[in-house]
Design a protein around this motif. Structure first.
Motif, PDB file in Angstrom:
ATOM      1  N   GLU A 138       0.798  -0.974  -0.037  1.00 48.54           N
ATOM      2  CA  GLU A 138       0.215  -0.050  -0.652  1.00 48.54           C
ATOM      3  C   GLU A 138       1.181   1.373  -0.030  1.00 48.54           C
ATOM      4  OE1 GLU A 138      -3.531  -1.470   2.683  1.00 48.54           O
ATOM      5  OE2 GLU A 138      -2.281  -0.541   3.687  1.00 48.54           O
ATOM      6  N   TYR A 139       0.234   1.922  -0.321  1.00 48.90           N
ATOM      7  CA  TYR A 139       0.416   3.444  -0.745  1.00 48.90           C
ATOM      8  C   TYR A 139      -0.014   4.634  -0.141  1.00 48.90           C
ATOM      9  CZ  TYR A 139       4.903   1.229  -3.493  1.00 48.90           C
ATOM     10  OH  TYR A 139       5.638   0.578  -3.793  1.00 48.90           O
ATOM     11  N   ALA A 140       1.019   5.787   0.557  1.00 44.18           N
ATOM     12  CA  ALA A 140      -0.296   6.937   0.743  1.00 44.18           C
ATOM     13  C   ALA A 140       0.519   7.841  -0.190  1.00 44.18           C
ATOM     14  CB  ALA A 140      -0.038   7.080   2.154  1.00 44.18           C
ATOM     15  N   THR A 141      -0.137   9.597  -0.187  1.00 43.36           N
ATOM     16  CA  THR A 141      -0.141  10.121  -0.837  1.00 43.36           C
ATOM     17  C   THR A 141       0.257  11.915   0.200  1.00 43.36           C
ATOM     18  OG1 THR A 141       0.073   9.887  -3.122  1.00 43.36           O
ATOM     19  CG2 THR A 141      -0.311  11.744  -2.666  1.00 43.36           C
ATOM     20  N   GLY A 142       1.490  12.384   0.591  1.00 44.62           N
ATOM     21  CA  GLY A 142       1.610  13.117   1.661  1.00 44.62           C
ATOM     22  C   GLY A 142       2.590  13.543   2.063  1.00 44.62           C
ATOM     23  N   VAL A 143       2.636  13.810   3.025  1.00 42.42           N
ATOM     24  CA  VAL A 143       4.787  14.680   3.299  1.00 42.42           C
ATOM     25  C   VAL A 143       4.651  14.294   4.847  1.00 42.42           C
ATOM     26  CG1 VAL A 143       3.068  17.074   5.468  1.00 42.42           C
ATOM     27  CG2 VAL A 143       5.743  17.067   4.147  1.00 42.42           C
ATOM     28  N   MET A 144       5.678  13.685   5.003  1.00 46.50           N
ATOM     29  CA  MET A 144       6.725  12.986   6.487  1.00 46.50           C
ATOM     30  C   MET A 144       8.201  13.330   6.667  1.00 46.50           C
ATOM     31  SD  MET A 144       5.354  10.261   8.215  1.00 46.50           S
ATOM     32  CE  MET A 144       5.924   9.246   9.513  1.00 46.50           C
ATOM     33  N   LEU A 145       8.415  13.767   8.013  1.00 47.37           N
ATOM     34  CA  LEU A 145       9.115  14.027   8.777  1.00 47.37           C
ATOM     35  C   LEU A 145       9.590  13.073   9.589  1.00 47.37           C
ATOM     36  CD1 LEU A 145      11.784  16.155   9.228  1.00 47.37           C
ATOM     37  CD2 LEU A 145       9.453  17.360  10.790  1.00 47.37           C
ATOM     38  N   ASP A 146      10.765  13.216   9.376  1.00 51.51           N
ATOM     39  CA  ASP A 146      11.714  11.964  10.001  1.00 51.51           C
ATOM     40  C   ASP A 146      13.074  12.696  10.712  1.00 51.51           C
ATOM     41  OD1 ASP A 146      10.529   9.335  10.177  1.00 51.51           O
ATOM     42  OD2 ASP A 146      10.612   9.779   7.812  1.00 51.51           O
ATOM     43  N   SER A 147      12.788  13.001  12.072  1.00 50.22           N
ATOM     44  CA  SER A 147      14.038  13.841  12.320  1.00 50.22           C
ATOM     45  C   SER A 147      14.727  13.174  13.439  1.00 50.22           C
ATOM     46  CB  SER A 147      13.151  15.057  13.047  1.00 50.22           C
ATOM     47  OG  SER A 147      13.970  16.045  13.280  1.00 50.22           O
ATOM     48  N   ALA A 148      15.972  12.779  13.729  1.00 47.14           N
ATOM     49  CA  ALA A 148      16.623  12.035  14.849  1.00 47.14           C
ATOM     50  C   ALA A 148      16.748  13.564  15.393  1.00 47.14           C
ATOM     51  CB  ALA A 148      18.144  11.575  13.931  1.00 47.14           C
ATOM     52  N   LEU A 149      16.489  13.442  16.791  1.00 46.86           N
ATOM     53  CA  LEU A 149      16.910  14.778  17.823  1.00 46.86           C
ATOM     54  C   LEU A 149      18.163  14.441  18.338  1.00 46.86           C
ATOM     55  CD1 LEU A 149      13.149  16.005  18.207  1.00 46.86           C
ATOM     56  CD2 LEU A 149      14.407  16.790  16.976  1.00 46.86           C
ATOM     57  N   SER A 150      18.472  12.767  18.805  1.00 42.51           N
ATOM     58  CA  SER A 150      19.353  12.253  19.147  1.00 42.51           C
ATOM     59  C   SER A 150      19.858  10.891  18.434  1.00 42.51           C
ATOM     60  CB  SER A 150      19.477  12.249  20.640  1.00 42.51           C
ATOM     61  OG  SER A 150      18.616  11.320  20.485  1.00 42.51           O
ATOM     62  N   PRO A 151      21.290  10.420  19.523  1.00 39.85           N
ATOM     63  CA  PRO A 151      20.918   8.268  18.683  1.00 39.85           C
ATOM     64  C   PRO A 151      19.516   8.543  19.416  1.00 39.85           C
ATOM     65  CG  PRO A 151      23.339   9.134  19.496  1.00 39.85           C
ATOM     66  CD  PRO A 151      21.981  10.834  19.414  1.00 39.85           C
ATOM     67  N   ASP A 152      19.506   8.037  20.058  1.00 43.14           N
ATOM     68  CA  ASP A 152      17.897   7.696  20.521  1.00 43.14           C
ATOM     69  C   ASP A 152      16.574   8.449  20.975  1.00 43.14           C
ATOM     70  OD1 ASP A 152      19.808   6.010  22.189  1.00 43.14           O
ATOM     71  OD2 ASP A 152      20.365   7.005  23.681  1.00 43.14           O
ATOM     72  N   LEU A 153      16.535   9.441  20.042  1.00 45.56           N
ATOM     73  CA  LEU A 153      14.823   9.953  19.990  1.00 45.56           C
ATOM     74  C   LEU A 153      14.849  10.303  18.536  1.00 45.56           C
ATOM     75  CD1 LEU A 153      12.790  11.709  21.450  1.00 45.56           C
ATOM     76  CD2 LEU A 153      13.863  13.556  21.554  1.00 45.56           C
ATOM     77  N   LEU A 154      13.867   9.623  18.498  1.00 48.77           N
ATOM     78  CA  LEU A 154      13.224  10.401  16.637  1.00 48.77           C
ATOM     79  C   LEU A 154      11.695  11.022  16.529  1.00 48.77           C
ATOM     80  CD1 LEU A 154      13.315   9.877  13.511  1.00 48.77           C
ATOM     81  CD2 LEU A 154      12.248   7.542  13.770  1.00 48.77           C
ATOM     82  N   LEU A 155      11.980  12.097  16.267  1.00 49.70           N
ATOM     83  CA  LEU A 155      10.231  12.672  15.766  1.00 49.70           C
ATOM     84  C   LEU A 155      10.228  12.153  14.584  1.00 49.70           C
ATOM     85  CD1 LEU A 155       8.536  14.546  16.849  1.00 49.70           C
ATOM     86  CD2 LEU A 155       9.785  16.399  15.971  1.00 49.70           C
ATOM     87  N   GLN A 156       8.954  11.881  14.360  1.00 46.97           N
ATOM     88  CA  GLN A 156       7.935  11.915  13.178  1.00 46.97           C
ATOM     89  C   GLN A 156       6.472  12.289  13.096  1.00 46.97           C
ATOM     90  OE1 GLN A 156       8.137   7.296  12.987  1.00 46.97           O
ATOM     91  NE2 GLN A 156       8.712   7.539  11.179  1.00 46.97           N
ATOM     92  N   ALA A 157       6.446  13.105  11.975  1.00 44.55           N
ATOM     93  CA  ALA A 157       5.160  14.144  11.935  1.00 44.55           C
ATOM     94  C   ALA A 157       4.416  13.726  10.101  1.00 44.55           C
ATOM     95  CB  ALA A 157       5.015  15.277  11.932  1.00 44.55           C
ATOM     96  N   GLY A 158       4.086  13.360  10.017  1.00 47.41           N
ATOM     97  CA  GLY A 158       3.056  13.559   8.961  1.00 47.41           C
ATOM     98  C   GLY A 158       1.609  13.676   8.281  1.00 47.41           C
ATOM     99  N   ARG A 159       0.911  13.900   7.261  1.00 46.37           N
ATOM    100  CA  ARG A 159       0.209  14.524   7.033  1.00 46.37           C
ATOM    101  C   ARG A 159      -0.335  13.631   5.449  1.00 46.37           C
ATOM    102  NH1 ARG A 159      -4.464  17.257   8.102  1.00 46.37           N
ATOM    103  NH2 ARG A 159      -5.521  17.769   6.251  1.00 46.37           N
ATOM    104  N   PHE A 160      -1.461  12.851   5.365  1.00 43.86           N
ATOM    105  CA  PHE A 160      -1.388  12.082   3.619  1.00 43.86           C
ATOM    106  C   PHE A 160      -2.608  12.115   3.941  1.00 43.86           C
ATOM    107  CE2 PHE A 160       1.398  10.300   6.213  1.00 43.86           C
ATOM    108  CZ  PHE A 160       3.319   9.598   5.690  1.00 43.86           C
ATOM    109  N   THR A 161      -3.163  12.598   2.101  1.00 47.00           N
ATOM    110  CA  THR A 161      -4.422  12.688   1.997  1.00 47.00           C
ATOM    111  C   THR A 161      -5.204  11.990   0.483  1.00 47.00           C
ATOM    112  OG1 THR A 161      -3.687  14.470   0.465  1.00 47.00           O
ATOM    113  CG2 THR A 161      -4.430  15.623   2.783  1.00 47.00           C
ATOM    114  N   ARG A 162      -4.013  11.424   0.051  1.00 45.86           N
ATOM    115  CA  ARG A 162      -4.592  10.041  -0.493  1.00 45.86           C
ATOM    116  C   ARG A 162      -3.704   8.899  -0.832  1.00 45.86           C
ATOM    117  NH1 ARG A 162      -3.428  12.724  -6.656  1.00 45.86           N
ATOM    118  NH2 ARG A 162      -1.099  12.903  -5.060  1.00 45.86           N
ATOM    119  N   PHE A 163      -4.705   7.698  -1.292  1.00 43.85           N
ATOM    120  CA  PHE A 163      -4.030   6.654  -0.588  1.00 43.85           C
ATOM    121  C   PHE A 163      -4.295   5.335  -1.924  1.00 43.85           C
ATOM    122  CE2 PHE A 163      -6.035   8.968   2.157  1.00 43.85           C
ATOM    123  CZ  PHE A 163      -5.476   8.943   3.380  1.00 43.85           C
ATOM    124  N   LYS A 164      -3.513   3.953  -2.020  1.00 44.92           N
ATOM    125  CA  LYS A 164      -3.817   3.131  -3.375  1.00 44.92           C
ATOM    126  C   LYS A 164      -3.695   2.218  -2.192  1.00 44.92           C
ATOM    127  CE  LYS A 164      -0.380   3.993  -6.699  1.00 44.92           C
ATOM    128  NZ  LYS A 164       0.585   4.147  -7.263  1.00 44.92           N
TER     129      LYS A 164
END
Length: 411
Positions: A138-164
């Motif tokens: 499956e796939y989704a269309t939108g925007v996605m942020l993966d931000s490694a704030l440190s070696p032990d902390l990952l921030l993720q955020a996203g918004r998706f509006t279309r889907f396959k």
């Protein structure tokens, strides 16, 4: 959960790369409740898929620009009219399955340990996770942020509006849950993962299916010696216009496992508190322990237990061979109190209480370790599911035969 920081590092490889997965998939459903439904007694399809991914490197500078592209071709090998519908291939109005193909791409920006993607992509978070259970992911269309704030902390955020969907070519499909759909709705998410590779780790996420629900998720995992303890908690409340009606559900699971040499023994408990089922959209957007190959054991007020056994045959001199077998039983399903007028309102309250069912899975997998066929992966699986009329899922015996061969290289 995988390491988000490592994923960012791999995506940021300046040289880029390509991979091609050859996936041959046979799926047979023996519909054991056919005499009651009057439909076909079985579904069967066999198909060949080609899943290609192309990852560019990044342009020079403090902010690097790149592109990820993917393409898919699915070829029908078998699956006659009247026996289609396994989810491997699209089915037309006459009930015939057919070949299909699709493609998509996403732009990506990298700044240090921060990766931003915009376009069509796969997504892997506990509140929205595109599935890869059939021929095509499956796939989704939108925007996605993966931000490694440190070696032990990952921030993720996203918004998706279309889907396959897994059996579709269009990026304008909808993902459907048990009572809801992404039709006309966007999915927004944010979350953090902490200490993924440590003995104690955690994850905290929130998501919103627009005008439907607000969903929060918490995971805590601890490892010590051969022991693992893994707890998952979801809380879902209706949001905005509440197109699915009133939702007030809490779902949680607790899993403990013990590894003894080549063997792993697992016990899990799961429960759903609320008058509606724990629902989700996206094929793998449920990280509860008893969501298994066929059933999710997520009915309203359901209580379920799982016992599981894993064996790694490498300890017996057979590298690459693994066996998994599990049994899950769920009871106490009661949808008779679902709010009237909502997506989960029962057609007949008298027939939706005291639901119970069970599932038994057997999986055998072998991956070639060396030689010209290195990486070739054969999976055989059998699923049996039985339940009474009040639990809402079919009695079925399902057989999977999946053969995959990966190819990859640099650009």
């Amino acid at each position: 959960m995988g390491s988000g920081g490592q994923a960012i590092a791999n995506d940021a490889d300046e040289s880029g790369g390509w991979d091609l997965l050859l996936r041959n998939y046979f799926l047979h459903n023996d519909l054991r409740d056919n005499p009651d439904t009057g439909g076909p007694s079985y579904q069967q399809e066999w198909s060949q898929g080609f899943i290609a991914n192309l990852r560019s490197g990044f342009t020079d500078g403090s902010v690097g620009l790149g592109i990820d592209a993917h393409g898919f071709v699915g070829i029908k090998l078998d699956g006659g009219r009247g026996h289609a519908g396994t989810g491997l291939l699209p089915v037309d109005a006459q009930g015939r399955s057919h070949d299909y193909a699709s493609a998509g791409a996403a732009l990506k920006l990298r700044a240090g340990n921060h990766l931003l993607r915009y376009g069509e992509m796969t997504v892997e978070t506990p509140v929205f996770d595109t599935g890869d259970k059939r021929l095509q992911p499956e796939y989704a269309t939108g925007v996605m942020l993966d931000s490694a704030l440190s070696p032990d902390l990952l921030l993720q955020a996203g918004r998706f509006t279309r889907f396959k969907n897994q059996d579709g070519s269009s990026s304008h499909d909808d993902f459907s849950g048990y009572g809801v759909s992404t039709r006309g709705a966007a999915i927004t998410l944010v979350g953090v993962r902490l200490l993924d590779h440590q003995d104690v780790s955690a994850a905290l996420y929130a998501s919103q299916l627009e005008d439907t629900w607000q969903q929060d998720y918490l995971n805590l995992k601890a490892r010590r010696g051969g022991w693992t303890l893994d707890g998952n908690l979801y809380r879902t409340r209706d949001q905005g216009a509440a197109h699915a009606g009133t939702i007030d559900t809490q779902a949680y699971s607790l899993l403990t496992s013990y590894q003894l040499g080549a063997q792993t023994f697992t016990l899990a408990h799961q429960r759903i508190d609320g008058d509606t089922p724990f629902d989700f959209v996206g094929g793998d957007s449920i990280y509860l322990a008893n969501s298994v190959k066929y059933a999710d054991f997520n009915g309203a007020h359901e209580r379920s237990w799982q016992v599981r056994y894993d064996l790694d045959f490498s300890g017996m001199g057979v590298q690459g061979l693994n066996l998994t077998t599990r049994y899950v039983q769920g009871r106490g399903i009661d949808g008779s109190r679902a709010p009237a007028g909502g997506a989960y309102a029962p057609e007949s309250p008298l027939s939706t209480s005291n639901g119970r069912h069970w599932e038994r899975d057997i999986d055998l997998g072998y991956r070639v370790q060396q030689g010209a066929a290195k990486g070739l992966h054969l999976r055989l699986a059998h699923v049996s599911h039985r339940g009474n009329r009040a639990q809402g899922q079919r009695d079925i015996d399902r057989l999977y035969i999946i053969l995959e061969y990966p190819l990859k290289g640099p650009l």
